[in-house]
Design a protein around this motif. Structure first.
Motif, PDB file in Angstrom:
ATOM      1  N   MET A 188       0.814  -1.223   0.000  1.00 17.03           N
ATOM      2  CA  MET A 188       0.000   0.000   0.000  1.00 17.03           C
ATOM      3  C   MET A 188       0.851   1.278   0.000  1.00 17.03           C
ATOM      4  SD  MET A 188      -3.300  -0.714   2.430  1.00 17.03           S
ATOM      5  CE  MET A 188      -4.831  -1.318   1.735  1.00 17.03           C
ATOM      6  N   PRO A 189       1.821   1.412   0.916  1.00 10.65           N
ATOM      7  CA  PRO A 189       2.637   2.635   0.881  1.00 10.65           C
ATOM      8  C   PRO A 189       3.440   2.774  -0.402  1.00 10.65           C
ATOM      9  CG  PRO A 189       2.895   1.479   2.977  1.00 10.65           C
ATOM     10  CD  PRO A 189       2.179   0.555   2.054  1.00 10.65           C
ATOM     11  N   ILE A 190       3.911   1.648  -0.958  1.00  6.93           N
ATOM     12  CA  ILE A 190       4.659   1.695  -2.213  1.00  6.93           C
ATOM     13  C   ILE A 190       3.758   2.214  -3.327  1.00  6.93           C
ATOM     14  CG2 ILE A 190       5.830   0.287  -3.956  1.00  6.93           C
ATOM     15  CD1 ILE A 190       6.753  -1.545  -1.652  1.00  6.93           C
ATOM     16  N   ALA A 191       2.507   1.746  -3.350  1.00  7.93           N
ATOM     17  CA  ALA A 191       1.557   2.231  -4.358  1.00  7.93           C
ATOM     18  C   ALA A 191       1.337   3.731  -4.212  1.00  7.93           C
ATOM     19  CB  ALA A 191       0.225   1.484  -4.229  1.00  7.93           C
ATOM     20  N   GLY A 192       1.235   4.198  -2.959  1.00  7.65           N
ATOM     21  CA  GLY A 192       1.035   5.621  -2.729  1.00  7.65           C
ATOM     22  C   GLY A 192       2.172   6.454  -3.280  1.00  7.65           C
ATOM     23  N   MET A 193       3.400   5.997  -3.094  1.00  3.90           N
ATOM     24  CA  MET A 193       4.554   6.732  -3.608  1.00  3.90           C
ATOM     25  C   MET A 193       4.577   6.733  -5.139  1.00  3.90           C
ATOM     26  SD  MET A 193       7.482   5.474  -0.910  1.00  3.90           S
ATOM     27  CE  MET A 193       7.158   5.547   0.861  1.00  3.90           C
ATOM     28  N   GLN A 194       4.177   5.606  -5.739  1.00  4.25           N
ATOM     29  CA  GLN A 194       4.145   5.541  -7.209  1.00  4.25           C
ATOM     30  C   GLN A 194       3.053   6.445  -7.776  1.00  4.25           C
ATOM     31  OE1 GLN A 194       6.569   4.054  -8.966  1.00  4.25           O
ATOM     32  NE2 GLN A 194       7.403   3.722  -6.909  1.00  4.25           N
ATOM     33  N   ILE A 195       1.939   6.561  -7.053  1.00  2.00           N
ATOM     34  CA  ILE A 195       0.871   7.477  -7.486  1.00  2.00           C
ATOM     35  C   ILE A 195       1.379   8.911  -7.480  1.00  2.00           C
ATOM     36  CG2 ILE A 195      -1.380   8.443  -6.834  1.00  2.00           C
ATOM     37  CD1 ILE A 195      -2.025   5.563  -5.749  1.00  2.00           C
ATOM     38  N   ALA A 196       2.160   9.265  -6.442  1.00  2.00           N
ATOM     39  CA  ALA A 196       2.714  10.626  -6.371  1.00  2.00           C
ATOM     40  C   ALA A 196       3.623  10.910  -7.563  1.00  2.00           C
ATOM     41  CB  ALA A 196       3.490  10.800  -5.060  1.00  2.00           C
ATOM     42  N   ARG A 197       4.318   9.886  -8.047  1.00  2.57           N
ATOM     43  CA  ARG A 197       5.266  10.079  -9.149  1.00  2.57           C
ATOM     44  C   ARG A 197       4.606   9.973 -10.520  1.00  2.57           C
ATOM     45  NH1 ARG A 197       8.512   6.653  -5.597  1.00  2.57           N
ATOM     46  NH2 ARG A 197      10.140   7.914  -4.624  1.00  2.57           N
ATOM     47  N   HIS A 198       3.666   9.034 -10.667  1.00  2.00           N
ATOM     48  CA  HIS A 198       3.149   8.706 -11.995  1.00  2.00           C
ATOM     49  C   HIS A 198       1.659   8.985 -12.177  1.00  2.00           C
ATOM     50  CE1 HIS A 198       6.997   6.813 -12.730  1.00  2.00           C
ATOM     51  NE2 HIS A 198       6.831   6.027 -11.674  1.00  2.00           N
ATOM     52  N   GLY A 199       0.951   9.299 -11.088  1.00  2.00           N
ATOM     53  CA  GLY A 199      -0.484   9.541 -11.184  1.00  2.00           C
ATOM     54  C   GLY A 199      -1.288   8.283 -10.923  1.00  2.00           C
ATOM     55  N   SER A 200      -2.523   8.473 -10.470  1.00  2.00           N
ATOM     56  CA  SER A 200      -3.342   7.327 -10.068  1.00  2.00           C
ATOM     57  C   SER A 200      -3.782   6.485 -11.262  1.00  2.00           C
ATOM     58  CB  SER A 200      -4.569   7.799  -9.288  1.00  2.00           C
ATOM     59  OG  SER A 200      -5.428   8.580 -10.102  1.00  2.00           O
ATOM     60  N   ARG A 201      -3.975   7.126 -12.436  1.00  2.27           N
ATOM     61  CA  ARG A 201      -4.450   6.347 -13.578  1.00  2.27           C
ATOM     62  C   ARG A 201      -3.442   5.261 -13.957  1.00  2.27           C
ATOM     63  NH1 ARG A 201      -6.790   8.158 -19.538  1.00  2.27           N
ATOM     64  NH2 ARG A 201      -6.818   6.057 -20.379  1.00  2.27           N
ATOM     65  N   ARG A 202      -2.184   5.646 -14.098  1.00  4.02           N
ATOM     66  CA  ARG A 202      -1.178   4.663 -14.505  1.00  4.02           C
ATOM     67  C   ARG A 202      -1.034   3.560 -13.461  1.00  4.02           C
ATOM     68  NH1 ARG A 202       4.671   6.652 -16.417  1.00  4.02           N
ATOM     69  NH2 ARG A 202       3.302   7.711 -17.895  1.00  4.02           N
ATOM     70  N   VAL A 203      -1.032   3.950 -12.187  1.00  2.00           N
ATOM     71  CA  VAL A 203      -0.847   2.955 -11.122  1.00  2.00           C
ATOM     72  C   VAL A 203      -2.051   2.027 -11.020  1.00  2.00           C
ATOM     73  CG1 VAL A 203      -0.447   2.610  -8.647  1.00  2.00           C
ATOM     74  CG2 VAL A 203       0.719   4.467  -9.848  1.00  2.00           C
ATOM     75  N   VAL A 204      -3.260   2.558 -11.182  1.00  2.00           N
ATOM     76  CA  VAL A 204      -4.435   1.689 -11.087  1.00  2.00           C
ATOM     77  C   VAL A 204      -4.490   0.727 -12.279  1.00  2.00           C
ATOM     78  CG1 VAL A 204      -6.254   3.031 -12.298  1.00  2.00           C
ATOM     79  CG2 VAL A 204      -6.833   1.675 -10.285  1.00  2.00           C
ATOM     80  N   GLU A 205      -4.027   1.169 -13.445  1.00  2.00           N
ATOM     81  CA  GLU A 205      -3.980   0.268 -14.605  1.00  2.00           C
ATOM     82  C   GLU A 205      -2.989  -0.875 -14.362  1.00  2.00           C
ATOM     83  OE1 GLU A 205      -5.092   3.360 -18.248  1.00  2.00           O
ATOM     84  OE2 GLU A 205      -2.994   2.843 -17.855  1.00  2.00           O
ATOM     85  N   VAL A 206      -1.792  -0.528 -13.899  1.00  2.00           N
ATOM     86  CA  VAL A 206      -0.755  -1.554 -13.673  1.00  2.00           C
ATOM     87  C   VAL A 206      -1.158  -2.510 -12.561  1.00  2.00           C
ATOM     88  CG1 VAL A 206       1.622  -1.926 -12.907  1.00  2.00           C
ATOM     89  CG2 VAL A 206       1.114  -0.114 -14.564  1.00  2.00           C
ATOM     90  N   THR A 207      -1.639  -1.968 -11.434  1.00  2.49           N
ATOM     91  CA  THR A 207      -1.970  -2.837 -10.298  1.00  2.49           C
ATOM     92  C   THR A 207      -3.162  -3.734 -10.626  1.00  2.49           C
ATOM     93  OG1 THR A 207      -3.290  -1.032  -9.311  1.00  2.49           O
ATOM     94  CG2 THR A 207      -1.022  -1.324  -8.519  1.00  2.49           C
ATOM     95  N   THR A 208      -4.128  -3.242 -11.409  1.00  2.35           N
ATOM     96  CA  THR A 208      -5.272  -4.085 -11.770  1.00  2.35           C
ATOM     97  C   THR A 208      -4.835  -5.237 -12.661  1.00  2.35           C
ATOM     98  OG1 THR A 208      -6.752  -2.173 -11.634  1.00  2.35           O
ATOM     99  CG2 THR A 208      -7.587  -4.109 -12.772  1.00  2.35           C
TER     100      THR A 208
END
Length: 398
Positions: free
Chosen positions: A73-93
């Motif tokens: 979870m914290p790692i995802a939060g840091m990646q969202i700060a860098r790349h935005g929630s759209r990219r992270v939600v696509e990759v994690t899904t």
């Protein structure tokens, strides 16, 4: 001229239509995540049987699921700060969907432990990312949507749990999991083109991508934690409470969580309207009082019927507290939404993942009646911190 300017500003500030493609996309992501988690519940006995797990070992595996969530979870939060929630939600899904297949195909304890760690971890990572995207949609729409998103998660969980047993009986465990993965992939492919790209926020203070050192996100995380501990306690212990302490039948004992879940789902669909009408602080306070009342009624009940009424009222109270905390966590000034949200979600979900174990230890020396009567003390702390919920209103112009 001033009248014209005010009219333009008013039009720009007006909320968008109730349903947009971005809102539909994030709702589908919540439904997808809930569907997989709901479908996982009837698969647990098969997972245990395939690996020859004792109850103790199964408990360790479920603990690994929780640890995976709290790690990623914290790692995802840091990646969202860098790349935005759209990219992270696509990759994690895309990474999350295959993990439910992986936990079905494993054939020994060690691969099982790795698979369930990844399953739990990517569940949590996707959770942070889709909540962060929901915050972005709230910003764009200038209206609350978080409660309904969580309602769609509950609806997905209900669909997954309700159909899982029947599909497993018809197609087998392998057939079930591949059908589930295929349905989830189709849902994702439908949602993907509509997912809102993160909008720049030039008026915000410079964002920080590391874990925050300021107290605000941790205090909002404490609100989420103290709201989710009661939820986890109802989930894991209410049936046992009804059966052992109120002499309910096996059939009736399951109605405690059903009553709680039903009122929670209904109120989550209504919660966005209530929050936009009365504000996050007032909504949180009302919900907190309702949850306290419901838990005390359930804990002091002298019959199954009274306990069910108490758990239903608790569902009304808990329903919108966590979505408000998540919205507030995603709108902390000076923090990227994913960073604040990762703190709040990690602290909140630890309440569901780990607190019920402590409840069992306490109940061993007292009673579950005492537990349900005492847990409202946590919600008194939430009421004391309720002014922090004002950050959830930044998206709606309050």
């Amino acid at each position: 001229m001033n009248d014209i300017s005010q009219s333009i500003d008013s039009a720009a500030a007006a909320p968008t239509p109730l349903v947009t493609k971005e809102r539909a996309a994030v709702a589908m992501l919540f439904f997808l995540n809930g569907l997989v988690i709901g479908a996982w519940a009837p698969k647990i006995p098969f997972f245990s049987e395939a690996l020859g797990l004792s109850e103790l070992m199964l408990g360790v595996m479920i603990f690994a699921f929780g640890v995976g969530s709290l790690v990623l979870m914290p790692i995802a939060g840091m990646q969202i700060a860098r790349h935005g929630s759209r990219r992270v939600v696509e990759v994690t899904t895309l990474l999350f969907i295959p993990t439910v297949v992986l936990v079905t195909l494993v054939d020994n304890v060690w691969t099982g432990a790795v698979a369930i760690f990844l399953f739990g971890g990517l569940t949590g990572a996707m959770d942070v990312a889709m909540n962060a995207n929901a915050v972005e949609v709230e910003r764009k729409m200038r209206r609350s949507i978080m409660s309904s998103c969580h309602a769609f998660w509950s609806l997905g969980g209900l669909c997954g749990a309700a159909t899982g047993g029947f599909v497993i009986a018809a197609l087998g465990v392998i057939g079930h999991v591949f059908l589930l993965a295929a349905v989830c992939l189709v849902l994702f492919l439908i949602a993907r083109p509509m997912i809102l790209p993160d909008a720049p926020h030039p008026s915000d203070e410079p964002v920080k991508a590391n874990l925050p050192m300021t107290p605000l996100p941790w205090l909002i995380g404490l609100i989420a934690l103290f709201c989710m501990i009661p939820e986890g306690t109802v989930l894991d212990w209410s049936a046992l409470y009804l059966r052992n302490e109120l002499n309910a039948s096996t059939e009736m004992s399951g109605f405690a969580f059903a009553a709680f879940s039903f009122t929670m789902a209904v109120c989550r669909f209504a919660g966005d309207f209530v929050r936009d009408r009365f504000g996050a602080v007032n909504t949180l306070r009302f919900c907190g009082v309702a949850a306290i009342l419901g838990l005390v009624i359930a804990g002091q009940a002298d019959s199954v019927t009274v306990a069910l009424v108490g758990f239903a009222i608790t569902g009304i109270g808990i329903s919108n507290m966590v979505p408000i905390a998540f919205s507030a966590g995603g709108n902390i000034p000076g923090l990227a939404p994913g960073v604040g949200l990762s703190v709040v979600t990690t602290m909140g979900y630890s309440g569901i993942l780990f607190a019920p174990s402590l409840v069992g230890l306490v109940a061993e020396y007292t009673s579950l009646s005492t537990v349900y009567t005492a847990i409202p003390s946590l919600l008194i702390v939430v009421l004391a911190l309720s002014k922090l919920a004002r950050h959830a209103d930044r998206v709606t112009g309050h």
